[in-house]
Write an enzyme that holds these catalytic residues in place. Structure first.
Site, PDB file in Angstrom:
ATOM      1  N   ALA B 123       0.795  -1.285   0.010  1.00 21.40           N
ATOM      2  CA  ALA B 123      -0.096  -0.106  -0.016  1.00 21.40           C
ATOM      3  C   ALA B 123       0.942   1.191   0.019  1.00 21.40           C
ATOM      4  O   ALA B 123       1.484   1.706   1.051  1.00 21.40           O
ATOM      5  CB  ALA B 123      -0.961  -0.067   1.363  1.00 21.40           C
ATOM      6  N   THR B 125      -0.314   3.895  -2.920  1.00 25.18           N
ATOM      7  CA  THR B 125      -1.057   4.820  -3.539  1.00 25.18           C
ATOM      8  C   THR B 125      -2.153   5.315  -2.505  1.00 25.18           C
ATOM      9  O   THR B 125      -2.724   4.874  -1.459  1.00 25.18           O
ATOM     10  CB  THR B 125      -1.876   4.222  -4.728  1.00 25.18           C
ATOM     11  OG1 THR B 125      -0.781   3.505  -5.485  1.00 25.18           O
ATOM     12  CG2 THR B 125      -2.617   5.225  -5.370  1.00 25.18           C
ATOM     13  N   GLY B 130      -0.406   9.418  -6.526  1.00 22.82           N
ATOM     14  CA  GLY B 130      -0.372   8.325  -7.266  1.00 22.82           C
ATOM     15  C   GLY B 130       1.073   8.179  -7.885  1.00 22.82           C
ATOM     16  O   GLY B 130       1.963   7.578  -7.029  1.00 22.82           O
ATOM     17  N   GLU B 363       1.259   0.417 -11.335  1.00 26.48           N
ATOM     18  CA  GLU B 363       2.922  -0.004 -10.805  1.00 26.48           C
ATOM     19  C   GLU B 363       3.671   0.981 -11.890  1.00 26.48           C
ATOM     20  O   GLU B 363       4.571   0.791 -12.447  1.00 26.48           O
ATOM     21  CB  GLU B 363       3.165  -1.219 -11.162  1.00 26.48           C
ATOM     22  CG  GLU B 363       3.012  -2.061  -9.931  1.00 26.48           C
ATOM     23  CD  GLU B 363       3.821  -3.225  -9.732  1.00 26.48           C
ATOM     24  OE1 GLU B 363       3.021  -4.311  -9.251  1.00 26.48           O
ATOM     25  OE2 GLU B 363       5.016  -3.096  -9.672  1.00 26.48           O
ATOM     26  N   THR B 365       2.367   4.471 -14.572  1.00 25.53           N
ATOM     27  CA  THR B 365       1.691   4.573 -15.797  1.00 25.53           C
ATOM     28  C   THR B 365       2.782   4.561 -17.096  1.00 25.53           C
ATOM     29  O   THR B 365       4.180   4.746 -16.637  1.00 25.53           O
ATOM     30  CB  THR B 365       1.079   5.910 -15.975  1.00 25.53           C
ATOM     31  OG1 THR B 365       1.991   6.938 -16.112  1.00 25.53           O
ATOM     32  CG2 THR B 365      -0.146   6.148 -15.143  1.00 25.53           C
TER      33      THR B 365
END
Lengths: 276, 383
Positions: B123, B125, B130, B363, B365
């Site tokens: 965890a 994000t 982001g 994971e 963009t």
């Protein structure tokens, strides 16, 4: 609980081709698998071992490549494998096969007792249970399992769909019938053939696959088994395959129409014609 | 193409293939509709030792190998990208403990994760953090022998279903990225609850959920590595896991390609199988070549990671970016080959399009991946 599982390697395809000249199965180019019904027998044996402890031994009679079937069973959780094979056993029908496998099982028991890995239970076999699939998907005879039990002179229960209860020297089973099932109690040792309703075979584990890769497979030939030469192989096989053919599809029936007296008359006439 | 796999690698691939065909494919549509967590399927994977592929032998695994993990993830994803990600996300949540856990932490958490008795989640994000991880607002304040966590994580794969969470939180906000730390948080810890479960476009078998920390007190020994190492833990974890995401994309593309080839061979129009038309053949040839090129990148990168090559960030980014772009293109083309039927939910192909899309997003963009690759190129040139 010490369990023997008898398995057979069969061609994967359900469309088995027959050599029209020799009337034997054509195995070339077809992938071999464990007879699907035997997978349920292997699974049930492993589950019994997980519940009660003991040992699962898989046995197959076949050519050297059948070793891969034994390794697959070991990857699922069986402990050891025996490959029963010899040129002298070639051409065995279900009688000779069950005689040979019964001989192999006696031999395995002797080996176990000699190795002290198993105490002889005093019941003659040291083995509590023999499991087979209900039939092989290639020959479909369903004769070898019952044959083995007859040669070993132990009780047999075929088409077992559930093992209800296991007690000292005894088992209560559900045996599948065409409509419903019956409950049977048998003393042990006994031979059971199982149906697919009994369980869902597991997928092997990676560790199991690795163990299976290096597991020792013991070969049993006529030299070790020393069976009656008159009862093994082709000459020990009373079955003679004269011809193998696909039966013609049944011709469609005839539906008679009209009022009941008409139909009755038509039917009687047809029967008369047929008789004449 | 022959990738000269060892006997052990072939064994893993075949076993994963068997699980995919016998257990995952028949269940894929069911979980896609219900959005239930596929415990039944994960249990089979667990019993087959698949969760051991990313955990050392001394802690009950089968040795950590990113390559083996990729082989398994690819096979699972061929059948269902959603179920596969439940598996791969557990690897993502486990890597920080494998890489940075002390012996006690490893002994406590890894055996259950190796056996698949528990699954893990990672965890980082947050709603406002982001791609820009420096925006993390979750804080961990040290109080005696404890840390007290406050904040919100969202879009957490395996959220709610995982038992073991690795959570990135700020221990010193003034230090920026150097003020982040990684913690192991167990499900059931007071003050740790779950928020909204997301309703997703694809990978619907997997759970994606909010983690809510309200004065959540965790023992100080749950700190991974040292205070301030949170981003290093994260980066090293992503280096290990990125080839896995690439393998997921690769598997989705491969699965869609196989379905398309089979379909065009069966589908008859103008009196012939449509596979006999050149327009179709050229599409298939492009799809197959792109999938194979992606596989080459993914496998090479995974082998680099396993060989211990220090900096794999460029290769990892290339593999993840390329394989997921290929997955998107190939699944869309596969759907095109199914024609009108492909657009219908009765056929399995539209799900591949939906499942592929996320691999371009999570994971990092693909835009971020391109940034990593370009920066690396510029740095290399400036040397």
């Amino acid at each position: 609980m010490n369990i023997i599982v008898c398995i057979k390697q069969v061609p994967e395809t359900t469309e088995v081709r027959i050599n029209p000249e020799t009337n034997t199965l054509m195995r070339e180019g077809v992938k071999s698998i464990i007879n699907p019904f035997d997978m349920y027998a292997i699974e049930e044996a492993i589950r019994l071992k997980e519940r009660f402890g003991g040992k699962v031994t898989v046995v197959t009679m076949g050519p050297p490549q059948a070793e891969s079937a034994l390794r697959e069973a070991i990857s699922m959780g069986a402990d050891e494998g025996y490959l029963v094979g010899d040129r002298a056993f070639a051409g065995s029908d279900t009688w000779a096969t069950s005689y040979t496998l019964a001989g192999a099982i006696k031999k395995i028991n002797q080996i176990n007792v000699a190795n002290n890995s198993l105490a002889d239970s005093g019941k003659g076999h040291g083995i509590d249970l023999i499991l087979c699939g209900k039939q092989a998907s290639d020959g479909d005879t369903a004769q070898v399992g019952p044959g083995i039990s007859t040669h070993l002179n132990i009780p047999q229960v075929t088409y077992v769909k559930k093992i209800e209860e296991v007690k000292e020297g005894m088992m209560r089973l559900e045996r599948m019938l065409e409509e419903g099932y019956e409950i049977i109690e048998t003393s042990l040792p006994a031979l059971l053939t199982v149906v697919k309703e009994i369980n869902e075979p597991r997928i092997p584990s990676l560790k199991g696959l690795m163990r299976a890769k290096s597991a020792k497979i013991t070969a049993l030939t006529q030299k070790e088994l020393n069976l009656d030469p008159q009862q093994i192989g082709l000459c020990g096989s009373p079955t003679q395959v004269v011809k193998i053919f696909t039966p013609k599809p049944r011709a469609g029936g005839q539906i008679l129409k009209g009022e009941i007296p008409d139909i009755t008359k038509q039917l009687v006439d047809l029967i008369k014609d047929e008789v004449n | 193409m022959d990738y000269l796999l060892s006997d052990e690698q072939k064994m893993i691939k075949e076993l994963a293939h068997k699980i995919a065909e016998e257990k995952i494919r028949p269940a894929a549509a069911k979980y896609d509709i219900s959005e239930e967590y596929p415990w039944e399927v994960l249990k089979v994977m667990a019993e087959s030792d698949m969760f051991g592929l990313f955990i050392p032998e001394e802690y009950g695994g089968c040795a950590t190998s990113v390559f083996n993990l990729c082989l398994a993830t690819e096979e699972f994803s061929r059948a269902c990208g959603g179920i596969a990600v439940c598996y791969a996300a557990s690897a993502l949540g486990t890597f920080p403990i494998v890489l940075f856990g002390n012996d006690e932490q490893k002994k406590k958490y890894l055996p259950d994760l190796a056996k698949g008795k528990k699954v893990a989640a990672f965890a980082i994000t947050e709603p406002e953090a982001g791609s820009d991880a420096s925006g993390i607002k979750t804080v961990a304040k040290k109080e005696g022998n404890h840390y007290v966590l406050n904040g919100l994580k969202h879009f957490i794969t395996n959220g709610g279903d995982a038992e073991t969470y690795v959570v990135i939180a700020m221990t010193d906000k003034t230090k920026g990225a150097r003020g982040a730390s990684a913690f192991i948080v167990e499900k059931g810890t007071p003050g740790f609850t779950f928020g909204k479960k997301e309703d997703k476009f694809g990978i619907r078998a997997s759970s994606t959920r909010e983690l809510v920390f309200t004065d959540c007190k965790i023992p100080a020994e749950n700190l991974l590595a040292k205070e301030g190492m949170g981003f290093i833990v994260t980066m090293r974890t992503f280096d290990m896991s990125r080839p896995g995401v690439a393998a997921q994309a690769l598997g989705i593309a491969q699965g869609a390609l196989e379905l398309a080839v089979k379909y065009v061979h069966q589908r008859v129009q103008f009196g012939k199988a449509i596979s006999s038309f050149q327009g179709i053949q050229w599409m298939l040839a492009d799809m197959a070549t792109e999938v194979e090129a992606a596989r080459g990148l993914v496998y090479s990168t995974a082998r680099m990671v396993d060989a211990g090559v220090k900096d794999v960030s460029k290769e990892s980014a290339m593999a993840k970016m390329y394989a997921s772009d290929v997955a998107m293109k190939v699944t869309v083309d596969a759907l095109q080959l199914f024609g009108g039927y492909g657009y219908m939910k009765d056929y399995p192909i539209e799900k591949y399009v939906r499942d592929a899309k996320i691999t371009q997003i999570y994971e990092g963009t693909n835009q971020v991946q391109r940034g990593i690759i370009a920066l690396k190129l510029i740095k290399e040139m400036a040397k």
